[in-house]
Every structure is written in structure tokens, then in C-alpha cells.
Design a protein around this motif. Structure first.
Motif, PDB file in Angstrom:
ATOM      1  N   PHE A   1     -18.276  41.917  11.736  1.00  0.00           N
ATOM      2  CA  PHE A   1     -18.549  42.760  12.895  1.00  0.00           C
ATOM      3  C   PHE A   1     -19.904  42.468  13.549  1.00  0.00           C
ATOM      4  CE2 PHE A   1     -20.222  44.703   9.160  1.00  0.00           C
ATOM      5  CZ  PHE A   1     -21.452  45.219   9.543  1.00  0.00           C
ATOM      6  N   MET A   2     -20.694  41.554  12.958  1.00  0.00           N
ATOM      7  CA  MET A   2     -22.035  41.289  13.485  1.00  0.00           C
ATOM      8  C   MET A   2     -22.578  39.977  12.946  1.00  0.00           C
ATOM      9  SD  MET A   2     -24.587  42.125  10.791  1.00  0.00           S
ATOM     10  CE  MET A   2     -25.936  42.602  11.742  1.00  0.00           C
ATOM     11  N   PHE A   3     -23.656  39.512  13.605  1.00  0.00           N
ATOM     12  CA  PHE A   3     -24.419  38.387  13.086  1.00  0.00           C
ATOM     13  C   PHE A   3     -25.879  38.573  13.489  1.00  0.00           C
ATOM     14  CE2 PHE A   3     -22.725  37.054  17.174  1.00  0.00           C
ATOM     15  CZ  PHE A   3     -23.807  36.483  17.825  1.00  0.00           C
ATOM     16  N   VAL A   4     -26.767  37.869  12.783  1.00  0.00           N
ATOM     17  CA  VAL A   4     -28.205  37.989  13.024  1.00  0.00           C
ATOM     18  C   VAL A   4     -28.740  36.619  13.416  1.00  0.00           C
ATOM     19  CG1 VAL A   4     -30.452  38.569  12.015  1.00  0.00           C
ATOM     20  CG2 VAL A   4     -28.411  39.857  11.353  1.00  0.00           C
ATOM     21  N   VAL A   5     -29.532  36.588  14.491  1.00  0.00           N
ATOM     22  CA  VAL A   5     -30.197  35.360  14.936  1.00  0.00           C
ATOM     23  C   VAL A   5     -31.701  35.618  14.912  1.00  0.00           C
ATOM     24  CG1 VAL A   5     -30.539  33.758  16.853  1.00  0.00           C
ATOM     25  CG2 VAL A   5     -28.260  34.679  16.395  1.00  0.00           C
ATOM     26  N   THR A   6     -32.442  34.716  14.266  1.00  0.00           N
ATOM     27  CA  THR A   6     -33.892  34.815  14.208  1.00  0.00           C
ATOM     28  C   THR A   6     -34.487  33.776  15.148  1.00  0.00           C
ATOM     29  OG1 THR A   6     -33.780  35.547  11.914  1.00  0.00           O
ATOM     30  CG2 THR A   6     -35.908  34.752  12.695  1.00  0.00           C
ATOM     31  N   ASP A   7     -35.327  34.239  16.082  1.00  0.00           N
ATOM     32  CA  ASP A   7     -35.906  33.322  17.067  1.00  0.00           C
ATOM     33  C   ASP A   7     -37.071  32.540  16.470  1.00  0.00           C
ATOM     34  OD1 ASP A   7     -38.084  35.049  17.077  1.00  0.00           O
ATOM     35  OD2 ASP A   7     -37.800  35.727  19.133  1.00  0.00           O
ATOM     36  N   ASP A   8     -37.713  31.709  17.294  1.00  0.00           N
ATOM     37  CA  ASP A   8     -38.809  30.857  16.829  1.00  0.00           C
ATOM     38  C   ASP A   8     -40.033  31.640  16.376  1.00  0.00           C
ATOM     39  OD1 ASP A   8     -37.239  28.655  17.378  1.00  0.00           O
ATOM     40  OD2 ASP A   8     -38.043  28.397  19.407  1.00  0.00           O
ATOM     41  N   LYS A   9     -40.145  32.891  16.787  1.00  0.00           N
ATOM     42  CA  LYS A   9     -41.273  33.741  16.393  1.00  0.00           C
ATOM     43  C   LYS A   9     -40.944  34.582  15.159  1.00  0.00           C
ATOM     44  CE  LYS A   9     -42.783  34.058  21.170  1.00  0.00           C
ATOM     45  NZ  LYS A   9     -42.943  34.911  22.337  1.00  0.00           N
ATOM     46  N   ASP A  10     -39.852  34.229  14.461  1.00  0.00           N
ATOM     47  CA  ASP A  10     -39.374  34.944  13.261  1.00  0.00           C
ATOM     48  C   ASP A  10     -38.974  36.390  13.538  1.00  0.00           C
ATOM     49  OD1 ASP A  10     -39.431  32.824  11.469  1.00  0.00           O
ATOM     50  OD2 ASP A  10     -41.542  33.148  10.984  1.00  0.00           O
ATOM     51  N   THR A  11     -38.492  36.659  14.750  1.00  0.00           N
ATOM     52  CA  THR A  11     -38.004  37.991  15.095  1.00  0.00           C
ATOM     53  C   THR A  11     -36.479  37.987  14.988  1.00  0.00           C
ATOM     54  OG1 THR A  11     -39.842  38.263  16.642  1.00  0.00           O
ATOM     55  CG2 THR A  11     -38.003  39.796  16.853  1.00  0.00           C
ATOM     56  N   PRO A  12     -35.923  38.819  14.090  1.00  0.00           N
ATOM     57  CA  PRO A  12     -34.456  38.855  13.945  1.00  0.00           C
ATOM     58  C   PRO A  12     -33.820  39.791  14.978  1.00  0.00           C
ATOM     59  CG  PRO A  12     -35.478  40.258  12.303  1.00  0.00           C
ATOM     60  CD  PRO A  12     -36.599  39.623  13.087  1.00  0.00           C
ATOM     61  N   TYR A  13     -32.682  39.369  15.517  1.00  0.00           N
ATOM     62  CA  TYR A  13     -31.915  40.179  16.461  1.00  0.00           C
ATOM     63  C   TYR A  13     -30.484  40.264  15.949  1.00  0.00           C
ATOM     64  CZ  TYR A  13     -35.850  39.468  19.605  1.00  0.00           C
ATOM     65  OH  TYR A  13     -37.104  39.447  20.160  1.00  0.00           O
ATOM     66  N   SER A  14     -29.971  41.488  15.856  1.00  0.00           N
ATOM     67  CA  SER A  14     -28.595  41.704  15.409  1.00  0.00           C
ATOM     68  C   SER A  14     -27.681  41.821  16.614  1.00  0.00           C
ATOM     69  CB  SER A  14     -28.492  42.990  14.581  1.00  0.00           C
ATOM     70  OG  SER A  14     -29.263  42.877  13.417  1.00  0.00           O
ATOM     71  N   PHE A  15     -26.555  41.134  16.554  1.00  0.00           N
ATOM     72  CA  PHE A  15     -25.535  41.206  17.592  1.00  0.00           C
ATOM     73  C   PHE A  15     -24.266  41.759  16.956  1.00  0.00           C
ATOM     74  CE2 PHE A  15     -28.398  37.956  19.149  1.00  0.00           C
ATOM     75  CZ  PHE A  15     -28.425  38.172  20.511  1.00  0.00           C
ATOM     76  N   THR A  16     -23.774  42.869  17.469  1.00  0.00           N
ATOM     77  CA  THR A  16     -22.537  43.454  16.963  1.00  0.00           C
ATOM     78  C   THR A  16     -21.412  43.202  17.951  1.00  0.00           C
ATOM     79  OG1 THR A  16     -23.132  45.568  17.965  1.00  0.00           O
ATOM     80  CG2 THR A  16     -23.701  45.266  15.650  1.00  0.00           C
ATOM     81  N   PHE A  17     -20.181  43.176  17.437  1.00  0.00           N
ATOM     82  CA  PHE A  17     -19.033  42.908  18.296  1.00  0.00           C
ATOM     83  C   PHE A  17     -17.774  43.526  17.709  1.00  0.00           C
ATOM     84  CE2 PHE A  17     -19.798  39.346  15.395  1.00  0.00           C
ATOM     85  CZ  PHE A  17     -18.583  39.228  14.751  1.00  0.00           C
ATOM     86  N   ASP A  18     -16.780  43.751  18.583  1.00  0.00           N
ATOM     87  CA  ASP A  18     -15.467  44.218  18.153  1.00  0.00           C
ATOM     88  C   ASP A  18     -14.544  43.017  17.914  1.00  0.00           C
ATOM     89  OD1 ASP A  18     -16.156  46.926  18.291  1.00  0.00           O
ATOM     90  OD2 ASP A  18     -15.695  47.006  20.432  1.00  0.00           O
ATOM     91  N   GLU A  19     -14.571  42.060  18.846  1.00  0.00           N
ATOM     92  CA  GLU A  19     -13.801  40.821  18.709  1.00  0.00           C
ATOM     93  C   GLU A  19     -14.776  39.669  18.557  1.00  0.00           C
ATOM     94  OE1 GLU A  19     -10.969  40.110  21.809  1.00  0.00           O
ATOM     95  OE2 GLU A  19     -10.431  42.226  21.944  1.00  0.00           O
ATOM     96  N   LYS A  20     -14.438  38.709  17.692  1.00  0.00           N
ATOM     97  CA  LYS A  20     -15.336  37.576  17.483  1.00  0.00           C
ATOM     98  C   LYS A  20     -15.574  36.859  18.803  1.00  0.00           C
ATOM     99  CE  LYS A  20     -15.042  36.260  12.705  1.00  0.00           C
ATOM    100  NZ  LYS A  20     -14.851  35.193  11.752  1.00  0.00           N
ATOM    101  N   PRO A  21     -16.837  36.625  19.141  1.00  0.00           N
ATOM    102  CA  PRO A  21     -17.138  35.912  20.385  1.00  0.00           C
ATOM    103  C   PRO A  21     -16.780  34.429  20.282  1.00  0.00           C
ATOM    104  CG  PRO A  21     -19.159  36.478  19.228  1.00  0.00           C
ATOM    105  CD  PRO A  21     -18.042  37.090  18.467  1.00  0.00           C
ATOM    106  N   ASP A  22     -16.579  33.798  21.445  1.00  0.00           N
ATOM    107  CA  ASP A  22     -16.261  32.371  21.484  1.00  0.00           C
ATOM    108  C   ASP A  22     -17.345  31.572  20.776  1.00  0.00           C
ATOM    109  OD1 ASP A  22     -13.999  32.877  22.964  1.00  0.00           O
ATOM    110  OD2 ASP A  22     -14.952  32.488  24.892  1.00  0.00           O
ATOM    111  N   GLY A  23     -16.930  30.660  19.904  1.00  0.00           N
ATOM    112  CA  GLY A  23     -17.851  29.749  19.239  1.00  0.00           C
ATOM    113  C   GLY A  23     -18.399  30.231  17.916  1.00  0.00           C
ATOM    114  N   LEU A  24     -18.237  31.491  17.582  1.00  0.00           N
ATOM    115  CA  LEU A  24     -18.809  31.997  16.335  1.00  0.00           C
ATOM    116  C   LEU A  24     -18.159  31.351  15.111  1.00  0.00           C
ATOM    117  CD1 LEU A  24     -20.869  33.917  15.053  1.00  0.00           C
ATOM    118  CD2 LEU A  24     -19.100  35.663  15.000  1.00  0.00           C
ATOM    119  N   GLU A  25     -16.875  31.056  15.209  1.00  0.00           N
ATOM    120  CA  GLU A  25     -16.182  30.463  14.058  1.00  0.00           C
ATOM    121  C   GLU A  25     -16.637  29.026  13.790  1.00  0.00           C
ATOM    122  OE1 GLU A  25     -14.138  29.758  17.775  1.00  0.00           O
ATOM    123  OE2 GLU A  25     -14.408  31.672  16.793  1.00  0.00           O
TER     124      GLU A  25
END
Length: 125
Positions: free
Chosen positions: A68-92
Motif C-alpha cells: 500500500f506504500m513505498f518510501v523514497v529517500t532523497d539526496d539530503k537523507d529525507t524520507p518521503y512516504s507515498f501511499t496508494f490504493d492501486e500500484k502505480p505504473d513502474g513500481l513492479e
């Protein structure tokens, strides 16, 4: 003397019930005020959503992928959580540890939940 004692006890009970009633009244007012404030925020949010339909990008390392979600950490080591109902294109096609570019609309925050739509997730070069 007995009558005076009964009057004092009844008076004390009456005062206690008034104080208890006043406390209840304040709580209800706070909730009503909060409801009004939420309505104001919703109006502001609707106005803000018009500007948040703009497509944005975040590039970073994907740290965690769940159903239901994934976490992306940017170059400044800041994590951002992205939640979704349907898997977004390219996640697989990406895995933890991959450098990715996430295209999305809405707003991201390191502390607040994601509000928006994920358009795609692509491996970055």
C-alpha cells in the motif's frame, strides 16, 4: 442543625453538578469549533488542490516497498512516504535500493501523510 447540614450537602452536590456540566459544555464547544475550523481548512484545501494538480518529481533511493506504500529517500537523507490504493505504473519494475524518479501530483512531507496521486515510478540513471 440537621436541616443546615442537608442544605450544605445539597448545595455542594448542586455546585458539583454545575461544574461538571460546564466542563461538558466546553468540550462540546471545542469540538464544534474544531469542526468549523476543519470546514475552513477543507475550503482552503480545495483552493490549494487546484495548484497541486501540477505534476512534480522526486528523485531518490527507494527504501521500502509494501502493498500500500513505498518510501523514497532523497539526496539530503529525507524520507518521503507515498501511499496508494492501486500500484502505480513502474513500481513492479523497481526494488529496494534502486534510484528512482517518482512523478506525482499533490504534496509530500517528511512528517505528514502523502496527499495526492502517484503518476509513475521509474528507475533513474
Amino acid at each position: 442543625m440537621k436541616k443546615k447540614l442537608i442544605t450544605i450537602v445539597i448545595g455542594a452536590m448542586l455546585c458539583a453538578s454545575l461544574f461538571a456540566g460546564c466542563g461538558q459544555s466546553d468540550t462540546k464547544q471545542d469540538k464544534a469549533a474544531a469542526g468549523t475550523e476543519s470546514a475552513k481548512q477543507a475550503d482552503t484545501k480545495d483552493e490549494g488542490d487546484k495548484g497541486s494538480q501540477e505534476e512534480k518529481e522526486l528523485t531518490g533511493t527507494i527504501d521500502d516497498i509494501k502493498d500500500f506504500m513505498f518510501v523514497v529517500t532523497d539526496d539530503k537523507d529525507t524520507p518521503y512516504s507515498f501511499t496508494f490504493d492501486e500500484k502505480p505504473d513502474g513500481l513492479e519494475s523497481v526494488a529496494s535500493g534502486d534510484k528512482v524518479t517518482v512523478k506525482y501530483t499533490g504534496t509530500i512531507s517528511e512528517v505528514d501523510p502523502f496527499e495526492g496521486k502517484i503518476i509513475s515510478v521509474e528507475k533513474a540513471e
